[in-house]
Design an enzyme around this catalytic site. Structure first.
Site, short mmCIF file in Angstrom:
data_model
loop_
_atom_site.label_atom_id
_atom_site.label_comp_id
_atom_site.label_asym_id
_atom_site.label_seq_id
_atom_site.Cartn_x
_atom_site.Cartn_y
_atom_site.Cartn_z
CG ASP A 74 -0.31 -0.35 2.51
OD1 ASP A 74 0.93 -0.30 2.60
OD2 ASP A 74 -1.03 -0.68 3.47
CG ASN A 143 -9.36 -0.10 10.51
OD1 ASN A 143 -8.45 -0.87 10.23
ND2 ASN A 143 -9.70 0.91 9.73
CG HIS A 145 -6.26 -1.56 7.93
ND1 HIS A 145 -6.25 -0.20 8.16
CD2 HIS A 145 -5.07 -2.01 8.40
CE1 HIS A 145 -5.10 0.14 8.71
NE2 HIS A 145 -4.37 -0.93 8.87
CD GLU A 150 -8.83 1.92 6.20
OE1 GLU A 150 -8.62 0.99 7.00
OE2 GLU A 150 -8.54 3.10 6.44
P1 PGA Z 1 0.77 -1.79 13.25
O1 PGA Z 1 -0.12 -1.64 11.97
O2 PGA Z 1 1.70 -2.93 12.98
O3 PGA Z 1 1.51 -0.50 13.37
O4 PGA Z 1 -0.14 -2.07 14.40
C1 PGA Z 1 -0.67 -2.78 11.41
C2 PGA Z 1 -1.49 -2.38 10.21
O5 PGA Z 1 -2.16 -1.34 10.23
O6 PGA Z 1 -1.49 -3.15 9.23
#
Ligand code: PGA
Length: 272
Positions: A74, A143, A145, A150
């Site tokens: 991404d 969340n 994702h 999302e």
């Molecule tokens: P994080 O993010 O490892 O910083 O918790 C994970 C993500 O959003 O894929």
């Protein structure tokens, strides 16, 4: 609603270092069996220790990443790799330069293209031309994702532009330097794109992810929790969690095992 065979694998490790090492082992094994593998790596804080382990192994000559191709998962729309806040730049400097993947072997998302839809379709073609992803290593967003798929993302979604949720933008703000405006759109590989990978590893660490991991693995699969779609991959999906992240799981899953020295009576043998 799509249903998965639910014969995916889950291994719970004592702590983050053990889970990170196990994930690094999967990456190392994938490259040993296919030196020119096509791989997607996650960004975020979760994989940092795993990347340190891979960098150390590469420095020792235990593993050779020079023929590996990496596809970016991404990137923010309009953000170039020169931008200090680019996810691609983060991946390049934080990981790829350290493990020996040259920039020429990195496929960047076409986030500055005039026609983003057409460019995203071309990105899909580039993955297909490479024979698909051999391995997708993913983190779990707060969340639900994966990449920037999302909530609302379907199981069949492909590489595309997506509007970031306020939650994801606030999560991203921790990584952005200075008083910059966080972009409200990103391009992400789709859930369907990821589901076609020959192997998927979801690395989940820390108690802040416990409730989301429970929803991912135990609730009915739904667009509310895009990571839940990964169960469709069945045995191609390996979930690696530390005990804190697994602390809200209520049932023993068919493919669940604890790390060998930490296996409880109810655990089954590692099925992969
Ligand atoms: P994080 O993010 O490892 O910083 O918790 C994970 C993500 O959003 O894929």
């Amino acid at each position: 609603m799509a249903t998965g065979s639910e014969n995916w694998n889950l291994t719970v490790f004592r702590d983050s270092p053990a889970a990170s090492e196990a994930t690094a082992d999967v990456v190392s094994a994938a490259i040993r069996s296919k030196p020119d593998a096509a791989i997607a790596f996650p960004t975020g804080s979760t994989p940092l220790h795993m990347f340190d382990i891979l960098a150390a192994r590469a420095a020792r000559g235990d593993i050779d990443f020079s023929s590996v191709t990496v596809f970016c998962l991404d990137e923010y729309v309009g953000v170039t790799v020169e931008d200090p806040n680019s996810l691609t730049r983060w991946l390049k400097e934080g990981v790829l330069d350290r493990i020996g993947v040259k920039f020429e072997r990195l496929h960047t998302l076409p986030v500055t293209a005039e026609d983003l839809t057409a460019a995203a379709a071309e990105y899909e073609k580039a993955i297909a031309a490479r024979g698909g992803l051999d391995l997708a290593v993913l983190g779990l967003g707060p969340n639900g994702h994966i990449g920037y798929n999302e909530p609302g993302s379907s199981a069949g979604s492909r590489t595309r532009v997506i509007t970031l949720t306020p939650e994801s933008r606030s999560q991203a703000s921790a990584y952005w330097e200075g008083a910059v405006q966080i972009p409200d759109r990103a391009m992400t590989m789709g859930v369907g794109t990821l589901l076609e990978a020959k192997r998927i590893v979801l690395l989940v660490i820390g108690d802040a992810k416990a409730d989301m991991l429970r929803k991912t693995l135990e609730d009915p699969m739904s667009v509310e929790v895009p990571a839940s779609w990964l169960r469709i991959a069945g045995p191609r999906l390996t979930v690696i969690a530390d005990e804190a992240a697994a602390s809200s799981l209520s049932v023993m899953h068919p493919g669940q095992s604890a790390e060998p020295e930490h296996r409880g009576g109810a655990s089954r043998d590692r099925s992969n």
